[in-house]
Design a protein around this motif. Structure first.
Motif, PDB file in Angstrom:
ATOM      1  N   THR A  29      48.713 -50.951 -37.825  1.00 37.45           N
ATOM      2  CA  THR A  29      49.208 -50.685 -36.467  1.00 37.45           C
ATOM      3  C   THR A  29      48.139 -51.129 -35.479  1.00 37.45           C
ATOM      4  N   SER A  30      48.551 -51.820 -34.409  1.00 40.21           N
ATOM      5  CA  SER A  30      47.586 -52.362 -33.449  1.00 40.21           C
ATOM      6  C   SER A  30      47.523 -51.514 -32.182  1.00 40.21           C
ATOM      7  N   TYR A  31      46.293 -51.397 -31.657  1.00 40.45           N
ATOM      8  CA  TYR A  31      46.023 -50.612 -30.451  1.00 40.45           C
ATOM      9  C   TYR A  31      45.232 -51.454 -29.462  1.00 40.45           C
ATOM     10  N   LEU A  32      45.611 -51.386 -28.209  1.00 45.14           N
ATOM     11  CA  LEU A  32      44.813 -51.972 -27.130  1.00 45.14           C
ATOM     12  C   LEU A  32      44.386 -50.835 -26.218  1.00 45.14           C
ATOM     13  N   GLU A  33      43.068 -50.696 -26.003  1.00 43.84           N
ATOM     14  CA  GLU A  33      42.571 -49.639 -25.127  1.00 43.84           C
ATOM     15  C   GLU A  33      42.108 -50.251 -23.820  1.00 43.84           C
ATOM     16  N   VAL A  34      42.637 -49.711 -22.737  1.00 39.92           N
ATOM     17  CA  VAL A  34      42.332 -50.209 -21.400  1.00 39.92           C
ATOM     18  C   VAL A  34      41.093 -49.499 -20.858  1.00 39.92           C
ATOM     19  N   GLU A  81      44.654 -52.840  -9.981  1.00 46.43           N
ATOM     20  CA  GLU A  81      45.141 -54.191 -10.231  1.00 46.43           C
ATOM     21  C   GLU A  81      44.731 -54.693 -11.611  1.00 46.43           C
ATOM     22  N   SER A  82      43.486 -54.388 -12.018  1.00 50.28           N
ATOM     23  CA  SER A  82      43.029 -54.808 -13.349  1.00 50.28           C
ATOM     24  C   SER A  82      43.821 -54.106 -14.438  1.00 50.28           C
ATOM     25  N   GLU A  83      44.158 -52.837 -14.192  1.00 48.66           N
ATOM     26  CA  GLU A  83      44.908 -52.097 -15.189  1.00 48.66           C
ATOM     27  C   GLU A  83      46.340 -52.608 -15.304  1.00 48.66           C
ATOM     28  N   ILE A  84      46.917 -52.977 -14.191  1.00 48.61           N
ATOM     29  CA  ILE A  84      48.253 -53.575 -14.212  1.00 48.61           C
ATOM     30  C   ILE A  84      48.226 -54.874 -15.016  1.00 48.61           C
ATOM     31  N   SER A  85      47.188 -55.664 -14.795  1.00 43.67           N
ATOM     32  CA  SER A  85      47.051 -56.926 -15.538  1.00 43.67           C
ATOM     33  C   SER A  85      46.899 -56.648 -17.029  1.00 43.67           C
ATOM     34  N   SER A  86      46.133 -55.605 -17.370  1.00 44.71           N
ATOM     35  CA  SER A  86      45.944 -55.254 -18.780  1.00 44.71           C
ATOM     36  C   SER A  86      47.237 -54.776 -19.414  1.00 44.71           C
ATOM     37  N   ALA A  87      48.038 -54.019 -18.677  1.00 45.04           N
ATOM     38  CA  ALA A  87      49.319 -53.546 -19.198  1.00 45.04           C
ATOM     39  C   ALA A  87      50.268 -54.718 -19.443  1.00 45.04           C
ATOM     40  N   LYS A  88      50.280 -55.676 -18.526  1.00 36.52           N
ATOM     41  CA  LYS A  88      51.109 -56.860 -18.711  1.00 36.52           C
ATOM     42  C   LYS A  88      50.617 -57.669 -19.909  1.00 36.52           C
ATOM     43  N   ALA A  89      49.301 -57.716 -20.074  1.00 34.63           N
ATOM     44  CA  ALA A  89      48.741 -58.418 -21.220  1.00 34.63           C
ATOM     45  C   ALA A  89      49.144 -57.729 -22.514  1.00 34.63           C
ATOM     46  N   ALA A  90      49.163 -56.390 -22.514  1.00 29.71           N
ATOM     47  CA  ALA A  90      49.556 -55.641 -23.707  1.00 29.71           C
ATOM     48  C   ALA A  90      50.980 -55.987 -24.122  1.00 29.71           C
ATOM     49  N   THR A 100      44.296 -45.098 -16.304  1.00 33.32           N
ATOM     50  CA  THR A 100      44.534 -43.922 -15.461  1.00 33.32           C
ATOM     51  C   THR A 100      45.633 -44.125 -14.423  1.00 33.32           C
ATOM     52  N   ASN A 101      46.053 -45.356 -14.229  1.00 32.12           N
ATOM     53  CA  ASN A 101      47.082 -45.636 -13.215  1.00 32.12           C
ATOM     54  C   ASN A 101      48.466 -45.604 -13.863  1.00 32.12           C
ATOM     55  N   VAL A 102      48.855 -44.397 -14.237  1.00 29.45           N
ATOM     56  CA  VAL A 102      50.071 -44.213 -15.031  1.00 29.45           C
ATOM     57  C   VAL A 102      51.329 -44.664 -14.293  1.00 29.45           C
ATOM     58  N   ASP A 103      51.435 -44.325 -13.025  1.00 33.02           N
ATOM     59  CA  ASP A 103      52.649 -44.663 -12.272  1.00 33.02           C
ATOM     60  C   ASP A 103      52.842 -46.168 -12.166  1.00 33.02           C
ATOM     61  N   LEU A 107      53.736 -47.426 -16.223  1.00 36.44           N
ATOM     62  CA  LEU A 107      54.984 -47.024 -16.879  1.00 36.44           C
ATOM     63  C   LEU A 107      56.134 -48.012 -16.664  1.00 36.44           C
ATOM     64  N   PRO A 108      56.355 -48.516 -15.442  1.00 39.12           N
ATOM     65  CA  PRO A 108      57.448 -49.484 -15.269  1.00 39.12           C
ATOM     66  C   PRO A 108      57.241 -50.768 -16.065  1.00 39.12           C
ATOM     67  N   ILE A 109      55.979 -51.146 -16.271  1.00 32.92           N
ATOM     68  CA  ILE A 109      55.685 -52.369 -17.023  1.00 32.92           C
ATOM     69  C   ILE A 109      56.032 -52.192 -18.498  1.00 32.92           C
TER      70      ILE A 109
END
Length: 351
Positions: free
Chosen positions: A59-64, A70-79, A91-94, A97-99
């Protein structure tokens, strides 16, 4: 499910440059959960690394570890593009989550106030617990990634409080480098923990400092903490059969779920009988067995076995002076089945 060990291909909150080499070592050691950070390697290599983890059956995990939105949004899109199984941290959950919605990626954000790099967890236990409750109340948050050992407070109390605050799984991350700390994580009620730097730098107590020795030591300690270490040793059939002389009186040699492994010595004819619900397997260790059925006789020689289904009437006969037989049958099986016979044994001895 036992405590989950997640090996992170990271040092000081960055994916290491030789991650691919370490991944091969981890997969060969039987590590089933493997992760990396969103920083340290270029995106194409992270994508290849994730695919290699999955191809290896893990099982693969990516830790932000990004601190700004903005960096976290980019990381979520990358995930999402990389296709990881679980996204840890952030920490920028809101914003995240939509991503992730509809992607199938599980999401375990950080509770509490995270600062610095490497990341530090700030705040009182009460504040962190409040954050944990808020996060896990949201649809799309599947669990928490708690930087327990990056907190200056009482770590054991913090882990227990956060684990008790939610029914969702909590992963403990950061600075876990001994079996004692793994024990503490298990006691807290957590679902798992991560180790990266400690294993890569040869810090974890093991027979060697190389990664293979480190991982095998961690896996052994996790198995012990989870009570997944077998206490069963090998048994020799010749030695076991030599420990008793009684015939038609099975001894219990082991158990597999609700199936008993029994040893018995047969002499002469037994009684015709059947078992209402239990199937039986007769394996001849020494001698020759004849299994009589109403329509035929079957001879079972050394090294052979025969299965008698439930409901089938049968009569075992030892064709040699004494026949040594291993039986595999449910624990409820009585040797005489439906028949009344003086050789009926209710309380079986053990070998």
């Amino acid at each position: 499910m036992g405590l989950r060990f997640i090996f992170m291909l990271t040092r000081n909150d960055k994916t290491v440059d030789d991650a691919e080499k370490h991944l091969k070592t981890a997969l060969a050691a039987g590590v089933h959960h493997i992760g990396f950070k969103d920083v340290g390697l270029p995106f194409p290599r992270l994508k290849e690394l994730n695919q290699a983890i999955k191809d290896g059956g893990a099982t693969s995990y990516l830790e932000v570890v990004s601190l700004d939105k903005e960096s976290e949004i980019s990381s979520a899109k990358a995930a999402v593009e990389i296709g990881v199984d679980i996204l840890l941290g952030g920490t920028n959950v809101d914003a995240v989550l939509p991503i992730l919605k509809g992607t199938g990626i599980q999401y375990y954000p950080f509770p509490g106030n995270i600062v610095g790099h490497p990341s530090i967890l700030e705040g009182s236990i009460e504040e962190i617990v409040a954050s944990a409750k808020d996060l896990t109340s949201r649809e799309g948050v599947d669990g928490l990634d708690l930087l327990a050992y990056r907190s200056p407070g009482n770590v054991e109390e913090l882990m227990a409080a956060v684990s008790a605050a939610t029914d969702k799984p909590v992963i403990m991350a950061g600075s876990i480098d001994t079996k004692t700390r793994i024990d503490d994580v298990k006691t807290s009620g957590a679902a798992g923990f991560t180790i990266g730097t400690a294993a890569l730098d040869g810090i974890y107590p093991a027979e060697g400092e190389d990664l293979d020795a480190q991982l095998r030591s961690i896996l052994k300690d996790v198995a012990e903490v989870n009570n997944h270490i077998s206490s069963i040793s090998t048994k020799n059939l010749d030695q076991s059969f030599s420990k008793f002389d009684e015939t038609w009186s099975p001894r219990i040699a082991g158990q597999v779920n609700n199936m008993m492994v029994k040893l018995a010595k047969f002499e002469g004819d037994f009684v015709w009988h059947y078992h209402t619900v239990e199937d039986e397997l007769f394996f001849v260790h020494k001698g020759t067995l004849m299994m009589k059925f109403r329509d035929r006789d079957e001879v079972v020689n050394e090294g052979e076995f025969i299965i008698v289904p439930h409901g089938v009437e049968h009569c075992p006969v030892a064709m040699s002076d004494v026949c040594e037989v291993l039986l595999l049958e449910p624990a409820t099986t009585v040797n005489t089945g439906n028949a009344q016979d003086d050789r009926k044994v209710k309380d079986l001895g053990k070998i």
